[in-house]
Write an enzyme that holds these catalytic residues in place. Structure first.
Site, short mmCIF file in Angstrom:
data_model
loop_
_atom_site.label_atom_id
_atom_site.label_comp_id
_atom_site.label_asym_id
_atom_site.label_seq_id
_atom_site.Cartn_x
_atom_site.Cartn_y
_atom_site.Cartn_z
N LEU A 143 -0.09 17.31 -9.79
CA LEU A 143 0.07 17.51 -8.45
C LEU A 143 0.97 17.15 -7.59
CD1 LEU A 143 -3.79 15.59 -8.20
CD2 LEU A 143 -3.29 18.01 -8.75
N GLY A 150 -5.46 -8.72 3.14
CA GLY A 150 -6.33 -9.11 4.24
C GLY A 150 -5.49 -9.88 5.48
N ASP A 197 0.80 -1.35 0.06
CA ASP A 197 0.12 -0.11 -0.12
C ASP A 197 0.77 1.25 0.07
OD1 ASP A 197 -2.56 -1.38 -0.12
OD2 ASP A 197 -2.38 -1.65 2.30
N SER A 202 -20.38 -7.44 9.72
CA SER A 202 -20.04 -6.10 9.79
C SER A 202 -20.77 -5.05 9.10
CB SER A 202 -18.49 -5.99 9.22
OG SER A 202 -17.99 -4.62 9.07
N ASN A 228 -6.59 6.79 12.07
CA ASN A 228 -5.25 6.75 11.51
C ASN A 228 -5.37 6.96 10.10
OD1 ASN A 228 -4.01 6.86 14.25
ND2 ASN A 228 -4.41 4.52 13.91
N ASP A 232 -10.08 -5.97 8.43
CA ASP A 232 -8.92 -6.65 8.97
C ASP A 232 -8.56 -6.41 10.43
OD1 ASP A 232 -8.79 -7.54 6.25
OD2 ASP A 232 -7.33 -6.14 5.96
#
Length: 316
Positions: A28, A40, A14, A224, A289, A256
């Site tokens: 940008l 996951g 990520d 969920s 976060n 997760d």
């Protein structure tokens, strides 16, 4: 104490950054990017580490990006068992628009497995399952994986007396349920696909979840419901737990983190109510976060304490 295995077939790196304002067709200027391991089961292992539990992350790893993924996990001191694959490990991209505090998430498709790689993964899981008390299979299923893959993992779990926790979707999940699993964490849309019931309110959610648990193929279903909370259902227990109100910065890894919190509760013999509250506390804390940071333990402790002070909304 036996060990925890996490299984990730679609891991990712990520890459996250932020910009002052997003304007189409303009160049940008981004802040310095941050690279974190993701996917996951990998995120479940990372979250468990923050809660003080060790686990071994079993995941596919391809090419230079796969090597970087392994390095990132090593820096976080995550025990790992990478399985080399032909195709490169994918990278996802997350951008925060500071002008609006909106988050843009660009998820790349999971690379397909090639012939022989699925068998290698199953062999590794079988070898390591003998020492496992829990196996957590989480994340999307890439192309090239047979629809009975998770059912095979379920059979391995049964043979080794390990509890299988699954957070995924699709036909592979349906076949795994038929084989039998310990805990399932669908969202409302996934629950609808599994049961055909439009699970849009508490009564419908409980009805749909009971269809699954009454087949004696799944011991616990935790639905969920995002910022609303979660619904935990077994054959003789049902409870809706509201999520705490928090300042949301990123939802990456929240699901997760919730799984990790519930596994933590199971390992520590929490009752169902406290187990799902621990999951909600971890999932909610993760949204506080930026990027893919997951949660801070002090936030989890505070939210868990708050949840335990609240009146039970629904109990059977």
């Amino acid at each position: 104490m036996k060990h925890i295995l996490t299984l990730t077939l679609s891991p990712t790196i990520d890459k996250s950054t932020s910009v002052e304002k997003i304007i189409a067709e303009h160049k940008l200027n981004c802040d310095e990017p941050k690279f974190e391991p993701g996917g996951g089961g990998i995120n479940v292992s990372r979250a468990l580490k923050r809660l003080g539990l060790t686990s071994t992350a079993v995941f596919t790893s391809g090419g230079l990006s796969g090597k970087l993924l392994q390095e990132l996990l090593h820096k976080e001191q995550i025990e790992q068992h990478p399985i080399e694959t032909f195709n490169l490990t994918r990278e996802n991209f997350i951008v925060v628009n500071r002008a609006t505090n909106e988050q843009l998430r660009f998820g790349m498709p999971a690379p397909a497995l090639v012939e022989g790689e699925e068998e290698t993964i199953l062999k590794a899981v079988k070898q390591m399952a003998a020492k496992a008390s829990y196996i957590v299979a989480s994340g999307s299923i890439p192309k090239g994986v047979s629809t009975d893959f998770l059912a095979k993992v379920a059979r391995i779990a049964h043979q080794e007396d390990a509890r299988l926790v699954i957070d995924t979707s699709g036909e592979a999940l349906e076949q795994a349920i038929e084989e039998g699993i310990y805990l399932l964490k669908p969202n409302q849309n996934e629950l609808r696909k599994l049961t055909g019931i439009e699970a849009e309110d508490n009564d419908a959610i409980e009805e749909a979840a009971r269809i699954i648990v009454n087949k004696d193929k799944c011991g616990i279903v935790v639905v969920s419901m995002g910022p609303q909370g979660a619904y935990v259902v077994t054959k003789d227990y049902a409870e809706f737990v509201s999520a705490p109100s928090v300042k949301k910065r990123s939802t990456v890894g929240a699901g997760d983190s919730m799984v990790a919190g519930m596994v933590y509760g199971c390992v520590n013999n929490y009752d169902l109510g406290h187990m799902v509250r621990m999951g909600i506390a971890c999932g909610s804390a993760a949204t506080m976060n930026h990027g893919t940071e997951l949660f801070k333990k002090e936030d989890v402790d505070r939210l868990y304490e708050w949840l335990n002070k609240q009146t039970t909304n629904y109990l059977v």
